[in-house]
Design an enzyme around this catalytic site. Sequence first.
Site, PDB file in Angstrom:
ATOM      1  N   SER A 134     -16.040   1.974  -0.282  1.00  0.00           N
ATOM      2  CA  SER A 134     -15.328   2.519   0.877  1.00  0.00           C
ATOM      3  C   SER A 134     -15.831   1.910   2.184  1.00  0.00           C
ATOM      4  O   SER A 134     -17.040   1.809   2.413  1.00  0.00           O
ATOM      5  CB  SER A 134     -15.484   4.038   0.935  1.00  0.00           C
ATOM      6  N   ARG A 135     -14.911   1.534   3.046  1.00  0.00           N
ATOM      7  CA  ARG A 135     -15.265   1.040   4.377  1.00  0.00           C
ATOM      8  C   ARG A 135     -15.280   2.161   5.417  1.00  0.00           C
ATOM      9  O   ARG A 135     -15.554   1.915   6.594  1.00  0.00           O
ATOM     10  CB  ARG A 135     -14.305  -0.066   4.805  1.00  0.00           C
ATOM     11  N   SER A 136     -14.990   3.394   4.978  1.00  0.00           N
ATOM     12  CA  SER A 136     -14.940   4.505   5.933  1.00  0.00           C
ATOM     13  C   SER A 136     -16.281   4.760   6.624  1.00  0.00           C
ATOM     14  O   SER A 136     -16.300   5.033   7.830  1.00  0.00           O
ATOM     15  CB  SER A 136     -14.444   5.773   5.235  1.00  0.00           C
ATOM     16  N   LYS A 160      -7.817  12.767  -4.523  1.00  0.00           N
ATOM     17  CA  LYS A 160      -6.846  13.208  -3.516  1.00  0.00           C
ATOM     18  C   LYS A 160      -5.923  14.319  -4.038  1.00  0.00           C
ATOM     19  O   LYS A 160      -5.576  15.243  -3.297  1.00  0.00           O
ATOM     20  CB  LYS A 160      -6.012  12.029  -3.016  1.00  0.00           C
ATOM     21  N   ASP A 213      -2.386   9.631   5.788  1.00  0.00           N
ATOM     22  CA  ASP A 213      -2.016   8.286   5.347  1.00  0.00           C
ATOM     23  C   ASP A 213      -0.695   7.837   5.963  1.00  0.00           C
ATOM     24  O   ASP A 213      -0.557   6.686   6.401  1.00  0.00           O
ATOM     25  CB  ASP A 213      -1.934   8.224   3.823  1.00  0.00           C
ATOM     26  N   GLY A 250       6.191   0.105  -5.719  1.00  0.00           N
ATOM     27  CA  GLY A 250       5.207   1.027  -6.261  1.00  0.00           C
ATOM     28  C   GLY A 250       5.669   2.465  -6.159  1.00  0.00           C
ATOM     29  O   GLY A 250       6.572   2.795  -5.376  1.00  0.00           O
ATOM     30  N   ALA A 287       0.054   6.229  -2.555  1.00  0.00           N
ATOM     31  CA  ALA A 287       0.334   5.580  -1.278  1.00  0.00           C
ATOM     32  C   ALA A 287       1.830   5.518  -1.027  1.00  0.00           C
ATOM     33  O   ALA A 287       2.298   5.711   0.107  1.00  0.00           O
ATOM     34  CB  ALA A 287      -0.274   4.184  -1.254  1.00  0.00           C
ATOM     35  N   TYR A 340      -5.752  -4.726   2.028  1.00  0.00           N
ATOM     36  CA  TYR A 340      -6.459  -5.397   3.132  1.00  0.00           C
ATOM     37  C   TYR A 340      -7.627  -6.248   2.651  1.00  0.00           C
ATOM     38  O   TYR A 340      -8.399  -6.763   3.468  1.00  0.00           O
ATOM     39  CB  TYR A 340      -6.936  -4.382   4.181  1.00  0.00           C
ATOM     40  N   GLY A 392      -2.750  -4.752   5.984  1.00  0.00           N
ATOM     41  CA  GLY A 392      -3.087  -3.420   5.512  1.00  0.00           C
ATOM     42  C   GLY A 392      -4.258  -2.758   6.211  1.00  0.00           C
ATOM     43  O   GLY A 392      -4.475  -1.554   6.046  1.00  0.00           O
TER      44      GLY A 392
END
Length: 287
Positions: A27-29, A78, A115, A141, A145, A232, A253
């Site tokens: 995670s980049r959060s 989620k 989101d 998809g 998402a 991304y 993204g």
Amino acid sequence: MIDLPDPVPLSGQAKLAGVLGWPVSHSRSPRLHGFWLRQYRIDGAYVPLAVRPESFVEAVRALPLLGFRGANVTVPHKEAALAAMDRVEDLARRIGAVNTIVIDADGRLEGRNTDGFGFLESLRAQQPGWQAAAGPAVLLGAGGAARAVAVALIDAGAPEIRLVNRTVSRAERLARDVGGPVRVFAWDDLAAALAGAALLVNTTTLGMAGQPPLELDLDPLPPEAVVNDIVYAPLETALLARARARGNPVVDGLGMLLHQARPGFAAWYGVEPEVTPDLRAFVLAEV
């Protein structure tokens, strides 16, 4: 080199938040929220919380006891988060997933989903002239998402959403769940879905680093249609490169990731954060 202030030393009144996932190391959060905490000189911390699925409810119910103000929720939690909340906003219930938890002063958990907000804000930031009402939107998809993007586009006034998925039954279930002007196309009918479209969004993981490529013919897509890939990593996917080469305006993204974080940060830390070029560069940089 990005010049950031040193972190504020944590006190006994530090505002705490984090991200729950399994795994969560990718995670980049934490890097994203850590940038804002330093930029705005906040006495607070944002931490990764690796939680196994079987322990999720117990872990999330413990957050108020540990002094947390909230958390983000990422895969695979989620959907499970919906049932673990004390209350859930209508938007998150429509999407069927929670990605942001806000804890009130009494310790009650509220589930939200940002989101769709992040998706729309990213589109508007990278393509300021874009309007949902401009024409049909094609979504590739039918996962979580896609649900968030479909609901956001419906609420923003898209006249038609063309949902394309290899498993048609899954796309049909999504269409029933979200309602609105959604048409389902089989993957073999992609050319028909692209014809006359004003927006193409890849919500699958195809084209992501380590995943199979996304192979599709863009010839039927109008050259003025906006092409958005929510992947991304890499930032410039093969889809975006092909779209850019034929003259389509493109949206990467990363913006969705950055903008979806804004409402949670504001709720937990009391500051409305900004998405800036320095933030983008910092989140993309190697740790």
